[in-house]
Design a protein around this motif. Structure first.
Motif, PDB file in Angstrom:
ATOM      1  N   ARG A   1       0.826  -1.196   0.000  1.00  0.00           N
ATOM      2  CA  ARG A   1       0.000   0.000   0.000  1.00  0.00           C
ATOM      3  C   ARG A   1       0.861   1.247   0.000  1.00  0.00           C
ATOM      4  NH1 ARG A   1      -4.850   0.795   4.026  1.00  0.00           N
ATOM      5  NH2 ARG A   1      -3.179   0.511   5.532  1.00  0.00           N
ATOM      6  N   ILE A   2       0.377   2.286  -0.655  1.00  0.00           N
ATOM      7  CA  ILE A   2       1.059   3.583  -0.618  1.00  0.00           C
ATOM      8  C   ILE A   2       0.023   4.595  -0.140  1.00  0.00           C
ATOM      9  CG2 ILE A   2       2.250   5.347  -1.960  1.00  0.00           C
ATOM     10  CD1 ILE A   2       2.983   3.111  -3.951  1.00  0.00           C
ATOM     11  N   ARG A   3       0.370   5.324   0.924  1.00  0.00           N
ATOM     12  CA  ARG A   3      -0.592   6.286   1.468  1.00  0.00           C
ATOM     13  C   ARG A   3       0.026   7.670   1.430  1.00  0.00           C
ATOM     14  NH1 ARG A   3      -4.222   3.929   5.064  1.00  0.00           N
ATOM     15  NH2 ARG A   3      -3.841   5.474   6.683  1.00  0.00           N
ATOM     16  N   PHE A   4      -0.809   8.632   1.070  1.00  0.00           N
ATOM     17  CA  PHE A   4      -0.365  10.013   1.017  1.00  0.00           C
ATOM     18  C   PHE A   4      -1.314  10.818   1.888  1.00  0.00           C
ATOM     19  CE2 PHE A   4      -0.320  14.208  -1.212  1.00  0.00           C
ATOM     20  CZ  PHE A   4       1.005  14.524  -0.939  1.00  0.00           C
ATOM     21  N   LEU A   5      -0.809  11.402   2.975  1.00  0.00           N
ATOM     22  CA  LEU A   5      -1.646  12.135   3.935  1.00  0.00           C
ATOM     23  C   LEU A   5      -2.846  11.297   4.362  1.00  0.00           C
ATOM     24  CD1 LEU A   5      -1.873  15.868   2.839  1.00  0.00           C
ATOM     25  CD2 LEU A   5      -0.993  14.941   4.982  1.00  0.00           C
ATOM     26  N   ASP A   6      -2.583  10.042   4.708  1.00  0.00           N
ATOM     27  CA  ASP A   6      -3.623   9.126   5.182  1.00  0.00           C
ATOM     28  C   ASP A   6      -4.666   8.756   4.135  1.00  0.00           C
ATOM     29  OD1 ASP A   6      -2.737   8.413   7.637  1.00  0.00           O
ATOM     30  OD2 ASP A   6      -3.530  10.213   8.618  1.00  0.00           O
ATOM     31  N   VAL A   7      -4.411   9.083   2.876  1.00  0.00           N
ATOM     32  CA  VAL A   7      -5.310   8.634   1.817  1.00  0.00           C
ATOM     33  C   VAL A   7      -4.582   7.546   1.037  1.00  0.00           C
ATOM     34  CG1 VAL A   7      -6.629   9.306  -0.201  1.00  0.00           C
ATOM     35  CG2 VAL A   7      -6.284  10.944   1.658  1.00  0.00           C
ATOM     36  N   ASP A   8      -5.305   6.451   0.744  1.00  0.00           N
ATOM     37  CA  ASP A   8      -4.690   5.360  -0.001  1.00  0.00           C
ATOM     38  C   ASP A   8      -4.621   5.750  -1.481  1.00  0.00           C
ATOM     39  OD1 ASP A   8      -3.853   3.037  -1.101  1.00  0.00           O
ATOM     40  OD2 ASP A   8      -5.223   1.748   0.025  1.00  0.00           O
ATOM     41  N   ILE A   9      -3.408   5.868  -2.017  1.00  0.00           N
ATOM     42  CA  ILE A   9      -3.274   6.246  -3.432  1.00  0.00           C
ATOM     43  C   ILE A   9      -2.720   5.090  -4.257  1.00  0.00           C
ATOM     44  CG2 ILE A   9      -2.997   8.726  -3.033  1.00  0.00           C
ATOM     45  CD1 ILE A   9       0.055   8.225  -3.450  1.00  0.00           C
ATOM     46  N   THR A  10      -2.748   3.880  -3.692  1.00  0.00           N
ATOM     47  CA  THR A  10      -2.084   2.747  -4.339  1.00  0.00           C
ATOM     48  C   THR A  10      -2.546   2.536  -5.776  1.00  0.00           C
ATOM     49  OG1 THR A  10      -2.206   1.765  -2.172  1.00  0.00           O
ATOM     50  CG2 THR A  10      -1.375   0.383  -3.936  1.00  0.00           C
ATOM     51  N   ARG A  11      -3.851   2.585  -6.008  1.00  0.00           N
ATOM     52  CA  ARG A  11      -4.346   2.257  -7.346  1.00  0.00           C
ATOM     53  C   ARG A  11      -4.915   3.456  -8.079  1.00  0.00           C
ATOM     54  NH1 ARG A  11      -3.429  -2.570  -8.301  1.00  0.00           N
ATOM     55  NH2 ARG A  11      -2.809  -3.822  -6.524  1.00  0.00           N
ATOM     56  N   ARG A  12      -4.594   4.644  -7.613  1.00  0.00           N
ATOM     57  CA  ARG A  12      -5.109   5.837  -8.273  1.00  0.00           C
ATOM     58  C   ARG A  12      -4.358   6.089  -9.574  1.00  0.00           C
ATOM     59  NH1 ARG A  12      -6.968   9.761  -4.809  1.00  0.00           N
ATOM     60  NH2 ARG A  12      -8.418   8.921  -3.290  1.00  0.00           N
ATOM     61  N   PRO A  13      -5.051   6.670 -10.577  1.00  0.00           N
ATOM     62  CA  PRO A  13      -4.326   7.042 -11.805  1.00  0.00           C
ATOM     63  C   PRO A  13      -3.363   8.200 -11.529  1.00  0.00           C
ATOM     64  CG  PRO A  13      -6.608   7.774 -11.914  1.00  0.00           C
ATOM     65  CD  PRO A  13      -6.482   6.946 -10.677  1.00  0.00           C
ATOM     66  N   GLN A  14      -2.375   8.311 -12.434  1.00  0.00           N
ATOM     67  CA  GLN A  14      -1.348   9.347 -12.320  1.00  0.00           C
ATOM     68  C   GLN A  14      -1.888  10.723 -12.003  1.00  0.00           C
ATOM     69  OE1 GLN A  14       2.038  10.222 -14.959  1.00  0.00           O
ATOM     70  NE2 GLN A  14       1.059   8.685 -16.215  1.00  0.00           N
ATOM     71  N   ARG A  15      -2.917  11.140 -12.776  1.00  0.00           N
ATOM     72  CA  ARG A  15      -3.317  12.547 -12.658  1.00  0.00           C
ATOM     73  C   ARG A  15      -3.971  12.842 -11.323  1.00  0.00           C
ATOM     74  NH1 ARG A  15      -6.916  10.583 -16.224  1.00  0.00           N
ATOM     75  NH2 ARG A  15      -8.990  10.337 -15.367  1.00  0.00           N
ATOM     76  N   GLU A  16      -4.627  11.816 -10.712  1.00  0.00           N
ATOM     77  CA  GLU A  16      -5.236  12.064  -9.400  1.00  0.00           C
ATOM     78  C   GLU A  16      -4.160  12.193  -8.338  1.00  0.00           C
ATOM     79  OE1 GLU A  16      -8.375   9.414  -8.300  1.00  0.00           O
ATOM     80  OE2 GLU A  16      -9.354   9.633 -10.256  1.00  0.00           O
ATOM     81  N   ILE A  17      -3.114  11.383  -8.482  1.00  0.00           N
ATOM     82  CA  ILE A  17      -1.996  11.482  -7.538  1.00  0.00           C
ATOM     83  C   ILE A  17      -1.347  12.854  -7.667  1.00  0.00           C
ATOM     84  CG2 ILE A  17       0.291  10.554  -7.019  1.00  0.00           C
ATOM     85  CD1 ILE A  17      -0.814   7.803  -7.774  1.00  0.00           C
ATOM     86  N   ALA A  18      -1.207  13.318  -8.924  1.00  0.00           N
ATOM     87  CA  ALA A  18      -0.633  14.636  -9.142  1.00  0.00           C
ATOM     88  C   ALA A  18      -1.502  15.707  -8.496  1.00  0.00           C
ATOM     89  CB  ALA A  18      -0.496  14.893 -10.644  1.00  0.00           C
TER      90      ALA A  18
END
Lengths: 589, 348
Positions: A397-414
């Motif tokens: 799992r990868i979490r960014f500010l307590d939000v799980d971004i593991t399977r998010r597309p590139q642009r949402e992570i950006a």
């Protein structure tokens, strides 16, 4: 040339057009009408193919749908041509949106081929529907009337056609200079960079496709009411190819290329029709296409980018307008220093049999500069791509500010606040430095296609431009703001990429080997920028190869080797760690 | 529709599909090696049938003029190029390759066209006359822009198609022709009548595509073609000239087109401009094979043939609408199965 002089030239050209009916014969005016109608369709193609890189043979089919829609409404059901226009536009844009949504996900040459397919299907549909008069077509289409005056003669409809053409050129020009237009210009050359800036490339593709179709709809509507007759033949795939030919002859990368291309092709065809019977009496009809085709092969062999670039070379360059001071843009609230920002938990990624990243975990706190180092092939870049969403992990799992971004597309992570740079610099070499940075500001601004075309975005745009020039100042490139990014040396290109990443106002900046291939002085510039970022309190994750460079800059280091995490700690601890020495130096020390 | 009709339609579709297989393979071959989507390929097919028909009527086929003109132009360009490169000693070889070789079949046809010929010799003559056209077109039109974008190559290819159709009207006139059937025999298989013509088409398609696979796997030229298709720069580094492999690809593909033309001639009336739609349908098959896989191209072409056959039964007026309309879902499926990872290659 200043913007004011350019405006004067445009006004002069429009005035010349306005007096044309008084000076030219009706036949020449008819030719000009055809040129105007072709220009509209070709303009759509320039936007779509020349600017956006989506090749379409189907433009003629959209022209046809619009022509048939208005013919059906007016000639068969007796409605007003204006209602025909509404029907044509709604129908064409609806079909374009649907076809676009289906086919624009296609990559490479699948897209152009699919446009041939549905272009042909639509053509055969025209020829086989009873209500549309089969291959005989529909005649007796009423003329357009404006406040009681019916536009019957070629001189009358001339003004309507060219008013539409000029309006279309103006609006498209505005659009290309706006936020969405920049994103459209950036589409060519790959999706990864565009998506990494938080831009939804698919949405922009579909919107551009619909805009191109809208221009064809106008073209088709004018065509039907000018000739007052429609049949399937002018809308077959050959016509689609002819439009493409016009665009290529004029020059695909510039809106005026549409006018130049439509003019040259129309006049050339006309000249060939006049001259051939004198040279080869009897068979001129057959020879016409042959001569035409051969001329184009020769032309394309000699001038691949079309004629407009040659013409533009004689004109002085347009002086760019420098960004002026504007109120600062709203900024993201940065997380409190020391808050866990990014956490990577047991992430794993395989490529076939190769385990590129094996059960790696680490954490990054706000305000920290973390170095991710390791020898070649350690899996650093894969790790990097997993965090930024280019690749998806198989496990973990990868979490960014307590939000799980593991399977998010590139642009949402950006958009969530992670901005990145690339190991192999990805800029748009033909766009200016300023435009490249403005691309980075895209997710912080809102103006849509319509606002851009109508110039309703001025306030936001001047804010964005001011922000962009300040970022360029920060990396020391403001003097070259209006040069093409491709002219910069590698070191400056890397700085430009960092400026573009900062333009997104990120919470986390991830840099992929920023020092790779840099000269010593360039590395010093980069190190100075790092100090600057640290002073600002920005969180940075830097993947790096160059130990000397990275050790002086980072707060903490994670070392990877053969896909696994070897150790983590302070730079001094890492340098003293025998495992790290073994990984880097093979255990000699 | 009962089983009987379905069977007849299926046989018909397979026969048409078999012809598309040969043409589709040619498309893929040329595209893979030269990056050119060779739109005039369909015209080569129809020109073969028209040439054969002219020979049957003991007329001089108009194709001769095309071959002579192209050979003249190509050798002129090649000689100028050699003079500029100061390679005068190569000029005799140039004249042999670009002028003498293409003109040999033209001379043979010119001498023999009035005489009563047996069917096999007519077929051989037509094929020999058709073979040089595509390689010569390559020399004249494509080689000066060989490093251009696929779009540029495609547009030039389309322009050549228009030129050929115009010339076709000039050479062959507007009348359609049907060549004599290769065989009149009819067989009864499981209650269905199958003509020998159909069997011949299917057999020829299988044999020639089989030969193509053997050629690729076992001959050095075949391997050079594959190498160029995979990586042009890499091929150059090991001493393969993309220009020569290009010519080989065009020759080979022309042979396939010629054979298809001979096979399709007795089955359908061919006009000077019939080639485009035939080529396009074969091309659809090639797209299903993603312009890369030969076996998938063959399957795709048979699929298009079947689709066309059944579509013409349901509604002959909307036959083309159905065939080309159905391509969209197929393309969508292809693009979904070939996702991602292609992006990096287009990245600047």
């Amino acid at each position: 040339m200043t913007a004011r002089q350019q405006r004067l030239i445009s006004v002069g050209a429009i005035l010349l057009l306005a007096v044309a009916p008084a000076l030219l014969s009706p036949f020449k005016i008819t030719l000009l009408n055809f040129i105007g109608i072709y220009t509209l369709a070709v303009l759509g193609l320039v936007l779509l193919t020349g600017v956006g890189g989506m090749l379409s043979f189907g433009q003629a089919a959209f022209v046809g749908i619009a022509a048939y829609a208005t013919a059906w409404a007016c000639a068969i059901h007796g409605h007003s041509p204006w209602l025909g226009l509404v029907l044509a536009v709604v129908l064409v844009c609806g079909i374009a949106a649907l076809l676009g949504a289906i086919t624009l996900r296609l990559e490479g040459h699948f897209l152009p081929l699919s446009t041939i397919a549905w272009g042909l299907a639509i053509y055969f549909l025209f020829g086989n529907i009873d209500a549309l008069g089969h291959f005989n077509g529909i005649g007796d289409i009423p003329p357009i009337s404006i406040s009681g005056v019916a536009l019957r003669s070629s001189a009358q409809i001339f003004y309507l056609i060219w008013a539409v053409v000029i309006a279309a050129l103006y609006l498209c020009g505005n659009l290309l200079a706006s936020r969405e237009g920049r994103a459209l210009r950036a589409l060519r050359g790959g999706r990864i960079m565009v998506e990494s800036l938080g831009i939804n490339s698919f949405r922009i593709k579909v919107a551009t496709f619909v805009i191109a179709a809208l221009l064809s709809a106008l073209s088709g509507w004018l065509y039907a009411h000018m000739g007052r007759f429609v049949s399937p033949a002018p809308f077959d795939v050959n016509a689609g190819i002819l439009y493409l030919l016009m665009a290529m002859v004029g020059g695909m990368e510039h809106l005026l290329g549409a006018v130049v291309g439509a003019t040259i092709v129309t006049l050339l065809r006309n000249t060939i029709q006049d001259v051939l019977p004198l040279i080869a009496p009897g068979v001129s009809g057959q020879l016409e296409t042959v001569v035409f085709a051969v001329l184009f092969v020769v032309l394309l062999q000699r001038a691949r980018t079309g004629l407009l670039p040659f013409l533009l070379r004689w004109l002085p360059q347009l002086e760019p307008s420098r960004p002026i001071s504007a109120p600062p843009m709203a900024r993201r609230r940065q997380p409190m220093k020391g808050v866990p920002l990014l956490s990577v938990e047991g992430v794993e990624r395989r490529f076939g049999g190769l385990l590129a990243v094996n059960d790696v975990s680490f954490e990054l706190k706000a305000g920290e500069i973390l170095g991710l180092i390791g020898p070649n092939g350690a899996g650093k870049s894969t790790m990097f791509n997993l965090i930024t969403g280019v690749l998806r992990p198989d496990r973990g799992r990868i979490r960014f500010l307590d939000v799980d971004i593991t399977r998010r597309p590139q642009r949402e992570i950006a958009r969530a606040g992670i901005a990145r740079t690339f190991q192999h610099v990805k800029l748009r070499p033909k766009m200016t430095l300023l435009d490249n940075v403005l691309l980075g500001i895209y997710p912080r601004t809102r103006a849509g296609f319509l606002a851009g075309a109508l110039r309703l975005d001025r306030a936001e745009e001047s804010q964005a431009r001011y922000e962009a020039i300040r970022l360029l100042q920060r990396v020391g490139l403001a003097e070259r703001a209006f040069e093409s990014a491709g002219t910069l040396p590698l070191g400056s290109q890397r700085l430009l990429e960092i400026a573009r990443a900062l333009a997104a106002d990120p919470m986390l900046l991830v840099l992929d080997e920023p020092a790779a291939g840099l000269r010593r002085t360039e590395k010093l510039d980069l190190a100075r920028l790092f100090e600057n970022l640290r002073a600002q309190g920005l969180t940075v994750l830097v993947v790096e190869h160059d130990m000397d460079f990275v050790m002086g800059l980072v707060d903490r280091t994670v070392v990877m080797d053969f896909g696994s995490k070897l150790c983590e700690g302070l730079p001094t601890e890492i340098q003293a760690d025998p495992r790290v020495q073994e990984a880097y130096l093979g255990g000699v020390v | 529709m009962d089983a009987q009709i379905a069977a007849i339609l299926a046989i018909d579709g397979i026969a048409t599909g078999a012809i598309y297989v040969l043409i589709g393979l040619g498309f893929v071959l040329i595209f893979a090696v030269t990056r050119v989507i060779f739109v005039p390929f369909g015209d080569i097919v129809s020109f073969t049938a028209l040439t054969l028909a002219s020979l049957e009527m003991r007329r001089l086929p108009g194709t001769i003029g095309l071959v002579i003109a192209l050979a003249g132009l190509a050798s002129l360009m090649e000689i100028v190029a050699k003079l500029r490169a100061r390679e005068c000693h190569l000029i005799p070889r140039t004249i042999l390759c670009f002028l003498v070789l293409p003109l040999l079949p033209a001379a043979a046809v010119w001498l023999l066209s009035g005489a009563p010929l047996a069917m096999p010799s007519r077929i051989v003559l037509s094929l020999a006359l058709i073979l040089p056209i595509a390689p010569l077109l390559d020399r004249v039109a494509f080689r000066p822009i060989a490093d251009g974008s696929i779009l540029l190559l495609l547009i030039v290819s389309v322009a050549i198609h228009f030129a050929l159709v115009g010339l076709g009207l000039l050479f062959f006139g507007p009348e359609g022709v049907r060549t004599q059937p290769l065989s009149d025999a009819v067989f009864e298989i499981a209650g269905l009548t199958v003509s020998a013509q159909t069997l011949l088409i299917v057999a020829a398609s299988i044999v020639f595509s089989g030969l193509l696979f053997l050629f690729f796997d076992f001959s050095l030229t075949g391997k050079a073609l594959q190498a160029t298709a995979l990586n042009r720069t890499g091929a150059r580094l090991v001493g393969i000239r993309p220009a020569s492999t290009g010519t080989a690809a065009y020759l080979l593909a022309s042979a396939l087109a010629g054979i298809s033309g001979v096979l399709i001639g007795p089955a359908t009336t061919i006009f000077y401009d019939s080639g485009f739609l035939i080529g396009l349908k074969a091309f659809v098959g090639a797209i299903i094979g993603a312009m890369a896989s030969y076996p998938m191209t063959a399957l795709g072409a048979v699929f298009v043939g079947l689709l066309e056959s059944f579509a013409s039964f349901w509604s002959s007026a909307f036959k083309e609408v159905i065939v080309f309309g159905l391509l969209i879902p197929v393309l969508l499926w292809r693009s979904l199965t070939l996702t991602a990872d292609t992006d990096e290659s287009t990245e600047e």
